[in-house]
Design a protein around this motif. Structure first.
Motif, PDB file in Angstrom:
ATOM      1  N   ARG A  88       1.011  -1.179  -0.123  1.00  7.74           N
ATOM      2  CA  ARG A  88       0.335  -0.474  -0.199  1.00  7.74           C
ATOM      3  C   ARG A  88       0.836   1.655   0.340  1.00  7.74           C
ATOM      4  N   THR A  90       2.609   4.737   0.937  1.00 11.22           N
ATOM      5  CA  THR A  90       1.872   5.632   1.756  1.00 11.22           C
ATOM      6  C   THR A  90       2.400   7.103   1.359  1.00 11.22           C
ATOM      7  N   SER A 160      -7.291   8.012   0.925  1.00 11.09           N
ATOM      8  CA  SER A 160      -7.426   7.015   2.297  1.00 11.09           C
ATOM      9  C   SER A 160      -7.101   5.709   1.537  1.00 11.09           C
ATOM     10  N   GLU A 164      -2.254   4.992   2.546  1.00  8.92           N
ATOM     11  CA  GLU A 164      -1.896   5.358   3.958  1.00  8.92           C
ATOM     12  C   GLU A 164      -1.239   6.414   4.384  1.00  8.92           C
ATOM     13  N   VAL A 166       0.328   9.797   6.224  1.00 11.91           N
ATOM     14  CA  VAL A 166       1.467  10.238   7.538  1.00 11.91           C
ATOM     15  C   VAL A 166       1.053  11.830   7.276  1.00 11.91           C
ATOM     16  N   ARG A 188      -8.811  10.114   9.388  1.00 14.33           N
ATOM     17  CA  ARG A 188      -7.861   9.122   7.860  1.00 14.33           C
ATOM     18  C   ARG A 188      -6.545   9.042   7.883  1.00 14.33           C
ATOM     19  N   SER A 190      -3.283   7.846   9.376  1.00 11.10           N
ATOM     20  CA  SER A 190      -2.833   7.500  10.490  1.00 11.10           C
ATOM     21  C   SER A 190      -1.099   7.393  11.583  1.00 11.10           C
ATOM     22  N   THR A 220       6.727   5.301  -1.027  1.00  9.19           N
ATOM     23  CA  THR A 220       6.696   6.344  -0.090  1.00  9.19           C
ATOM     24  C   THR A 220       6.801   7.467  -0.839  1.00  9.19           C
TER      25      THR A 220
END
Length: 295
Positions: A88, A90, A160, A164, A166, A188, A190, A220
């Motif tokens: 997934r 980031t 989202s 993920e 941040v 949403r 994390s 990422t």
């Protein structure tokens, strides 16, 4: 008497001749009927002569059994090699001038707020605890006015779904935490990282080192209006246009950033595509910051 016997023999011979001719006419008539009904098969022609096709051409293999027209998915072997699913994505998001812009309420001209309101820009006021102390030694409370970048909530909701989220800000927690609570009521995001998570380098302060999130940076990406924030990982950054209260028509989040993130979510490694898009290593070199070669 002799003439009578000769007449009988002649009559008998004539009868056999006519009988033979009738048989041939009957045979030819049967063939004509077959031709009229359709071309006779090789087997039918042989049958007229009292022969069997199997005596002439006996197959040495069983008859062909056709495959089914439709092959269902259940018929496909389950042990076939499958592509390994990618992790997934980031997405690391900056806060100030990327998702929102904030001003001290006391220093914000009323005309700016009025114009933003007329243009449909959403804003709210917030109390934040400062690291500074008042005259009694208590933490000072600052009042700020926060303007949301257009499309903010839709952007967080849609991103989202495939990534993920941040939030990584160089702001202090006393200021950033209540602000994030206000714009992310659905949780949403994390993970939240504040100024203490940044590092100092030879070239800039408050740099965001993405290796604190993962050693494998292929999946990422960071979105930040300040490119120097991701100078340690220039191939992972998306430099966005800074947002201010004077830009009510700004649509960077929905029309620019979101489509790019959706495309990156399908990549096994985001860095080649981001390098092709922005060529950030060259940009840093122009600003006197050496970087590693692109992947």
């Amino acid at each position: 008497m002799g003439k009578l016997a000769e007449a009988q023999v002649c009559t008998t011979g004539t009868f056999h001749v006519w009988r033979t001719l009738l048989n041939w006419f009957s045979f030819l008539f049967q063939i004509f009927l077959q031709l009229f009904r359709g071309p006779p098969s090789f087997g039918r022609v042989l049958a007229f002569f009292g022969l069997r096709q199997s005596l002439l051409c006996s197959p040495s293999f069983p008859p062909f059994k056709p495959l089914p027209v439709d092959i269902q998915s259940d018929d496909v072997p389950s042990d076939l090699p499958q592509d390994k699913p990618i992790d997934r994505l980031t997405v690391v998001l900056d806060l100030d001038e990327t998702l929102v812009c904030a001003y001290e309420t006391s220093s914000l001209p009323g005309s700016v707020r009025d114009q933003a309101t007329e243009a449909g820009l959403k804003w709210f006021e917030l109390e934040c605890v400062s690291v500074d102390k008042d005259g009694e030694g208590k933490p000072r409370v600052n009042h700020i006015t926060v303007f949301e970048r257009p499309g903010l909530h839709e952007f967080l909701a849609r991103t989202s779904e495939f990534a993920e989220l941040v939030l990584f800000t160089a702001g202090l927690e006393g200021y950033a935490r209540p602000l994030i609570d206000r714009i992310d009521v659905n949780n949403r995001i994390s993970l939240r990282l504040y100024r203490p998570a940044t590092i100092s380098t030879k070239y800039r302060e408050h740099v965001k080192d993405l290796t604190c999130l993962s050693k494998d940076l292929g999946r990422t990406v960071i979105v930040d209006n300040n490119p120097f924030s991701f100078l340690l990982q220039p191939l992972n950054g998306i430099p966005c246009v800074p947002f201010s209260a004077g830009q009510p028509e700004d649509m960077q989040l929905i029309q620019v950033i979101l489509p790019l993130l959706e495309q990156l979510a399908m990549q096994k490694d985001v860095r080649p595509l981001l390098y092709e898009q922005y060529h950030m290593p060259e940009w840093f070199q122009k600003h006197g910051i050496p970087t590693s070669a692109p992947v």
